[in-house]
Design a protein around this motif. Structure first.
Motif, PDB file in Angstrom:
ATOM      1  N   GLY A   1      10.917  -1.707   3.153  1.00 26.89           N
ATOM      2  CA  GLY A   1      11.346  -0.798   2.091  1.00 26.89           C
ATOM      3  C   GLY A   1      10.831   0.612   2.284  1.00 26.89           C
ATOM      4  O   GLY A   1      11.461   1.577   1.846  1.00 26.89           O
ATOM      5  N   ARG A   2       9.703   0.725   2.929  1.00 26.08           N
ATOM      6  CA  ARG A   2       9.121   2.040   3.198  1.00 26.08           C
ATOM      7  C   ARG A   2       9.612   2.619   4.522  1.00 26.08           C
ATOM      8  O   ARG A   2       9.222   3.707   4.921  1.00 26.08           O
ATOM      9  CB  ARG A   2       7.593   1.930   3.217  1.00 26.08           C
ATOM     10  CG  ARG A   2       7.051   1.513   1.850  1.00 26.08           C
ATOM     11  CD  ARG A   2       5.541   1.581   1.759  1.00 26.08           C
ATOM     12  NE  ARG A   2       5.110   2.933   2.083  1.00 26.08           N
ATOM     13  CZ  ARG A   2       4.145   3.210   2.974  1.00 26.08           C
ATOM     14  NH1 ARG A   2       3.510   2.251   3.589  1.00 26.08           N
ATOM     15  NH2 ARG A   2       3.811   4.464   3.220  1.00 26.08           N
ATOM     16  N   GLY A   3      10.465   1.867   5.234  1.00 20.94           N
ATOM     17  CA  GLY A   3      11.025   2.360   6.491  1.00 20.94           C
ATOM     18  C   GLY A   3      10.080   2.283   7.672  1.00 20.94           C
ATOM     19  O   GLY A   3      10.267   2.990   8.658  1.00 20.94           O
ATOM     20  N   LEU A   4       9.069   1.410   7.592  1.00 20.26           N
ATOM     21  CA  LEU A   4       8.105   1.276   8.684  1.00 20.26           C
ATOM     22  C   LEU A   4       8.520   0.148   9.619  1.00 20.26           C
ATOM     23  O   LEU A   4       8.847  -0.953   9.178  1.00 20.26           O
ATOM     24  CB  LEU A   4       6.706   1.009   8.139  1.00 20.26           C
ATOM     25  CG  LEU A   4       6.122   2.093   7.234  1.00 20.26           C
ATOM     26  CD1 LEU A   4       4.766   1.674   6.694  1.00 20.26           C
ATOM     27  CD2 LEU A   4       6.012   3.414   7.982  1.00 20.26           C
TER      28      LEU A   4
ATOM     29  N   ARG B   1      -2.415  -2.823   1.221  1.00 18.10           N
ATOM     30  CA  ARG B   1      -2.393  -1.780   2.244  1.00 18.10           C
ATOM     31  C   ARG B   1      -0.965  -1.408   2.626  1.00 18.10           C
ATOM     32  O   ARG B   1      -0.693  -0.260   2.979  1.00 18.10           O
ATOM     33  CB  ARG B   1      -3.144  -2.234   3.487  1.00 18.10           C
ATOM     34  CG  ARG B   1      -4.633  -2.302   3.291  1.00 18.10           C
ATOM     35  CD  ARG B   1      -5.299  -2.771   4.555  1.00 18.10           C
ATOM     36  NE  ARG B   1      -6.687  -3.111   4.280  1.00 18.10           N
ATOM     37  CZ  ARG B   1      -7.433  -3.842   5.070  1.00 18.10           C
ATOM     38  NH1 ARG B   1      -6.939  -4.327   6.192  1.00 18.10           N
ATOM     39  NH2 ARG B   1      -8.674  -4.106   4.752  1.00 18.10           N
ATOM     40  N   ALA B   2      -0.056  -2.381   2.598  1.00 15.65           N
ATOM     41  CA  ALA B   2       1.338  -2.122   2.986  1.00 15.65           C
ATOM     42  C   ALA B   2       1.963  -1.029   2.122  1.00 15.65           C
ATOM     43  O   ALA B   2       2.883  -0.343   2.556  1.00 15.65           O
ATOM     44  CB  ALA B   2       2.157  -3.412   2.884  1.00 15.65           C
ATOM     45  N   ILE B   3       1.438  -0.856   0.935  1.00 18.59           N
ATOM     46  CA  ILE B   3       1.973   0.149   0.015  1.00 18.59           C
ATOM     47  C   ILE B   3       1.677   1.567   0.489  1.00 18.59           C
ATOM     48  O   ILE B   3       2.451   2.484   0.237  1.00 18.59           O
ATOM     49  CB  ILE B   3       1.396  -0.074  -1.403  1.00 18.59           C
ATOM     50  CG1 ILE B   3       1.836  -1.444  -1.928  1.00 18.59           C
ATOM     51  CG2 ILE B   3       1.801   1.030  -2.356  1.00 18.59           C
ATOM     52  CD1 ILE B   3       1.076  -1.891  -3.169  1.00 18.59           C
ATOM     53  N   THR B   4       0.570   1.749   1.216  1.00 24.64           N
ATOM     54  CA  THR B   4       0.133   3.107   1.544  1.00 24.64           C
ATOM     55  C   THR B   4      -0.019   3.418   3.030  1.00 24.64           C
ATOM     56  O   THR B   4      -0.194   4.583   3.373  1.00 24.64           O
ATOM     57  CB  THR B   4      -1.224   3.394   0.873  1.00 24.64           C
ATOM     58  OG1 THR B   4      -2.194   2.458   1.352  1.00 24.64           O
ATOM     59  CG2 THR B   4      -1.114   3.319  -0.643  1.00 24.64           C
ATOM     60  N   VAL B   5       0.023   2.412   3.901  1.00 21.49           N
ATOM     61  CA  VAL B   5      -0.221   2.675   5.329  1.00 21.49           C
ATOM     62  C   VAL B   5       0.869   3.558   5.930  1.00 21.49           C
ATOM     63  O   VAL B   5       1.999   3.597   5.440  1.00 21.49           O
ATOM     64  CB  VAL B   5      -0.332   1.358   6.144  1.00 21.49           C
ATOM     65  CG1 VAL B   5      -1.589   0.600   5.778  1.00 21.49           C
ATOM     66  CG2 VAL B   5       0.914   0.509   6.013  1.00 21.49           C
TER      67      VAL B   5
END
Length: 87
Positions: free
Chosen positions: A42-45, A70-74
């Motif tokens: 969802g964050r495009g990572l 961590r997945a929210i901000t890495v």
């Protein structure tokens, strides 16, 4: 007064089955791993095969919980494993 069937039911309810616990634990771990993948996606990572394998092989719920946070901000998927990051 309890009948034989009621006594047997109570006995069976009190029994624990380790394989059921392990199975349930594996389902929970799989759900946490999927949450990590969804957040990163969802964050495009991008998630490399190495990162995917490491996440899927982890069954420690405390570690998986930390990775979800961590997945929210890495900035990269690999940064999930950086222990110096606060969760």
């Amino acid at each position: 007064m309890e009948g034989d069937a009621q006594k047997e039911w109570k006995r069976m309810k009190a029994m624990t089955y380790p394989y059921m616990g392990e199975y349930a634990e594996s389902l929970i771990a799989k759900g946490e791993a999927n949450a990590i993948f969804l957040i990163l996606e969802g964050r495009g990572l991008a998630v490399s095969d190495e990162v995917r394998d490491r996440i899927l092989s982890c069954h420690d719920h405390d570690v998986l919980d930390a990775w979800v946070l961590r997945a929210i901000t890495v900035e990269t998927a690999e940064a999930l494993f950086d222990r110096s990051r606060a969760s």
